[in-house]
Design an enzyme around this catalytic site. Structure first.
Site, short mmCIF file in Angstrom:
data_model
loop_
_atom_site.label_atom_id
_atom_site.label_comp_id
_atom_site.label_asym_id
_atom_site.label_seq_id
_atom_site.Cartn_x
_atom_site.Cartn_y
_atom_site.Cartn_z
CG PHE A 118 -2.00 1.02 1.16
CD1 PHE A 118 -3.09 0.85 0.34
CD2 PHE A 118 -1.90 2.19 1.89
CE1 PHE A 118 -4.08 1.80 0.25
CE2 PHE A 118 -2.89 3.17 1.81
CZ PHE A 118 -3.99 2.97 0.99
CG ASP A 130 -0.92 -2.62 6.26
OD1 ASP A 130 -2.07 -2.88 6.68
OD2 ASP A 130 -0.66 -1.58 5.63
CE1 TYR A 169 -9.81 3.14 6.62
CE2 TYR A 169 -8.98 4.18 8.62
CZ TYR A 169 -8.79 3.79 7.30
OH TYR A 169 -7.59 4.02 6.68
CE LYS A 170 -8.43 -0.46 4.86
NZ LYS A 170 -8.89 0.46 3.83
NE ARG A 215 -10.30 -2.12 -3.11
CZ ARG A 215 -9.62 -1.46 -2.18
NH1 ARG A 215 -8.38 -1.83 -1.89
NH2 ARG A 215 -10.14 -0.42 -1.56
#
Length: 400
Positions: free
Chosen positions: A121, A198, A223-224, A372
């Site tokens: 990322f 991560d 928050y995912k 995605r």
């Protein structure tokens, strides 16, 4: 078939606990921002009226100062496979990545390289580049297949006696490649390096057992799949064996041994609290408590089983509905090597994404040409997946 899948889904009833799940909107972006739980509104209201409004500054002594470690322990137990005293909540993913990277390279003096892959990322890569420049280190890059990720063979070729730290994503943000975390950790350790994982795209969706894997360090957002809300604070894990030796670089007062002594010099607190810096984001920690309770109730194994079934169904529909139009699966076909999202590529997917948003179908776009689909297991139905995939086909047909 879709009706049967939803009718026999043991987790189907949990969907009613999420705001908006009953609407026609198709949400394919739960791996970027999870839906809020219906319990969140009342919890916020109670907090404002009773704790914040009622207890005021007394709340710090009564409960708030301990929340980062208490919720961290809950997160470790329910989601991360981590014993108590190794996880804390606070800061953003970026800040915690910096803290742990900087602490890790300082703990490996004489070693000159940070190893990471080119498809990690962007934040991970950018922070690693900054730490390398600050500390006079070199980045050693692993080139990966964009539809896959870092394999044991690739990592073994990259690490060596110069490696101080290896930085890897458990689930690749683009392809959903699910890394072999225990084997990759072993390879890094055999080279004498520390490993920082991560977990942003796996925590709350894919079972994680950090203690069992022998992981050194880990960072993730909330928050995912943990549904903490926009900008909710991140978490960090530091294995107990490393806590005495690692000192983090942002020496704030709440990470000191006695914050209210207000002493002239900094001395780090014992344990995981030393990785705190400033005031804990209490409001930002409220929502994840309800989600952790929900994941505990459902069981992370059942959550993973639903995730595999949802992504497999999306792959099946992609083969049927999208492949004839030239759409290519850009995620692992083997569900054992796939996280909680699926990516399909086509040159027009950027335009398809914009068209879908106009029709209340909300996926993500990722270059090159990637649509995605993030399928949050507890808030997504099979009917939602089918409807969304058919609308993807319609949007693509309207552009060709």
């Amino acid at each position: 078939m879709t009706h049967r899948l939803d009718a026999t889904d043991p987790l189907a009833a949990y969907r009613d606990r999420f705001v908006g799940a009953e609407t026609p909107l198709v949400y394919f972006d739960g791996n970027s921002l999870g839906r809020p739980l219906t319990a969140m509104g009342p919890r916020l209201s109670r907090f404002v009226e009773e704790e914040w409004g009622g207890r005021l500054i007394r709340g710090w002594d009564e409960r708030w100062l301990e929340l980062p470690q208490r919720i961290g322990d809950d997160l470790g137990r329910v989601v991360l496979g981590a014993a108590a005293g190794q996880v804390t909540i606070g800061d953003s993913t970026t800040v915690l990545l910096y803290k742990l990277m900087r602490a890790a390279v300082a703990a490996r003096p004489g070693r000159t390289e940070i190893v990471l892959d080119r498809d990690n990322f962007p934040t991970d890569r950018y922070v690693a580049a900054g730490v390398a420049e600050e500390c006079g280190l070199t980045l050693r890059w692993i080139d990966v297949d964009l539809t896959a990720g870092v394999t044991p063979e690739l990592l073994a070729d990259a690490v060596g006696e110069r490696t101080a730290l290896v930085v890897l994503s458990h689930v690749a943000y683009r392809s959903a490649w699910l890394a072999d975390a225990p084997e990759l950790t072993r390879i890094a350790h055999d080279a004498g390096a520390l490993v920082l994982w991560d977990l942003c795209h796996s925590a709350g969706s894919v079972p994680v057992t950090l203690d069992e894997w022998g992981v050194d360090l880990a960072v993730g957002c909330t928050y995912k799949y943990l549904n903490g809300g926009p900008g909710s604070p991140a978490f960090c894990y530091v294995a107990e064996r490393h806590l005495p030796e690692l000192t983090q670089p942002i020496q704030g007062w709440l990470g000191s041994v006695d914050p209210f002594l207000m002493g002239p010099s900094y001395a780090p607190a014992p344990g995981i609290r030393r990785f705190q810096s400033g005031t804990p984001p209490i409001l930002g920690m409220l929502a994840m408590q309800d989600m952790l309770a929900l994941v505990k109730e459902a069981g992370i194994g059942a959550v993973r089983a639903k995730s595999v079934a949802l992504t497999s169904y999306a792959v099946e529909l992609g083969d049927e509905l999208l492949a004839p139009a030239g759409v290519v699966l850009a995620s692992p076909r083997d569900p054992a090597r796939r996280g909680g999202h699926v990516t399909f590529t086509h040159p027009l997917m950027r335009e398809v994404t914009a068209a879908l948003w106009e029709r209340d179908v909300v996926p993500d776009y990722r270059d090159p040409g990637g649509l995605r689909l993030g399928l949050s297991p507890l808030s997504t139905s099979y009917a939602e997946v089918e409807r969304g995939m058919r609308l993807v086909r319609e949007a693509l047909a309207g552009l060709t």
